[in-house]
Design an enzyme around this catalytic site. Structure first.
Site, PDB file in Angstrom:
ATOM      1  N   ASP A  42       9.800  -0.468   2.980  1.00  0.00           N
ATOM      2  CA  ASP A  42       9.229   0.346   1.908  1.00  0.00           C
ATOM      3  C   ASP A  42       8.927   1.727   2.467  1.00  0.00           C
ATOM      4  O   ASP A  42       8.706   1.880   3.670  1.00  0.00           O
ATOM      5  CB  ASP A  42       7.942  -0.303   1.393  1.00  0.00           C
ATOM      6  CG  ASP A  42       7.574   0.174  -0.010  1.00  0.00           C
ATOM      7  OD1 ASP A  42       8.325   0.973  -0.590  1.00  0.00           O
ATOM      8  OD2 ASP A  42       6.535  -0.271  -0.514  1.00  0.00           O
ATOM      9  N   TYR A  43       8.929   2.711   1.593  1.00  0.00           N
ATOM     10  CA  TYR A  43       8.496   4.047   1.979  1.00  0.00           C
ATOM     11  C   TYR A  43       7.021   4.185   1.643  1.00  0.00           C
ATOM     12  O   TYR A  43       6.576   3.675   0.621  1.00  0.00           O
ATOM     13  CB  TYR A  43       9.281   5.115   1.220  1.00  0.00           C
ATOM     14  CG  TYR A  43      10.674   5.351   1.742  1.00  0.00           C
ATOM     15  CD1 TYR A  43      10.881   6.120   2.880  1.00  0.00           C
ATOM     16  CD2 TYR A  43      11.786   4.817   1.100  1.00  0.00           C
ATOM     17  CE1 TYR A  43      12.153   6.358   3.362  1.00  0.00           C
ATOM     18  CE2 TYR A  43      13.064   5.052   1.572  1.00  0.00           C
ATOM     19  CZ  TYR A  43      13.238   5.829   2.705  1.00  0.00           C
ATOM     20  OH  TYR A  43      14.494   6.054   3.177  1.00  0.00           O
TER      21      TYR A  43
END
Length: 199
Positions: free
Chosen positions: A34-35
């Site tokens: 995930d960012y």
């Protein structure tokens, strides 16, 4: 992630955690990436809001920073509840929420919630300017685009029904942000897959 979509299985409560344990990977591992706060980073970039950009440049927790600004206190004195309220305000604004909707989400009167929204716009004027501009542009062209130039037409903007038009405005607000986030994630997934193939 389909059949089943593992991203839609609850993870925070105990039952959800148990349900997740029922899925086993074909090989040895599931990989989850995930960012960090991608949509808010995109908002800071796309709106050119210097105050928001500076918070990211300084490596601050964006929700705590906004809470500190909204409640007029030092970032280290922000409570968990104030951070939660700020987070709801930020995401609510990104998705075009009203004072009524925000009030329902955080359990306060709509009038108080509207004050939080107004305060946010006052503190981060670049965001308000961007939002007004993107909605006007959407009405002019009937569509919006992501930063990767993916186009989304918004027929709802031309409905005679006020509620449908409001939904169209919310789509205009969040598509460039959410859509760009989705574009970046898809690009990264392709690159990760290539890296696995190569190694």
């Amino acid at each position: 992630s389909v059949e089943p979509n593992l991203q839609n299985i609850p993870a925070r409560d105990e039952l959800g955690k148990l349900v997740r344990k029922a899925f086993l990977p074909e090989n040895k591992y599931f990989m989850s990436c995930d960012y960090s706060q991608i949509e808010l980073r995109i908002l800071a970039h796309i709106s050119k809001c210097e105050e928001l950009q500076q918070a990211f440049i300084n490596g601050e927790d964006i929700h705590s920073r906004v809470a500190a600004d909204i409640f007029g206190k030092d970032i280290k004195d922000v409570t968990k509840d104030e951070r939660r309220i700020a987070k709801s305000v930020i995401f609510g604004i990104v998705y075009g929420i009203s004072g009524f909707g925000l009030g329902e989400n955080i359990g306060i009167a709509p009038k108080e919630a509207k004050k939080f929204i107004d305060k946010y716009y006052e503190l981060y004027p670049g965001v308000k300017k961007y939002m007004d501009m993107i909605v006007k542009s959407a009405y002019d062209s009937g569509s919006v685009r992501t930063l990767f130039n993916r186009r989304r037409e918004i027929d709802e903007l031309f409905s005679s029904n006020f509620m449908v038009r409001q939904r169209g405005e919310r789509i205009a607000l969040n598509t460039p942000i959410q859509g760009t986030g989705a574009d970046i994630l898809k690009k990264a997934m392709g690159e990760i897959d290539k890296a696995f193939e190569a190694n």
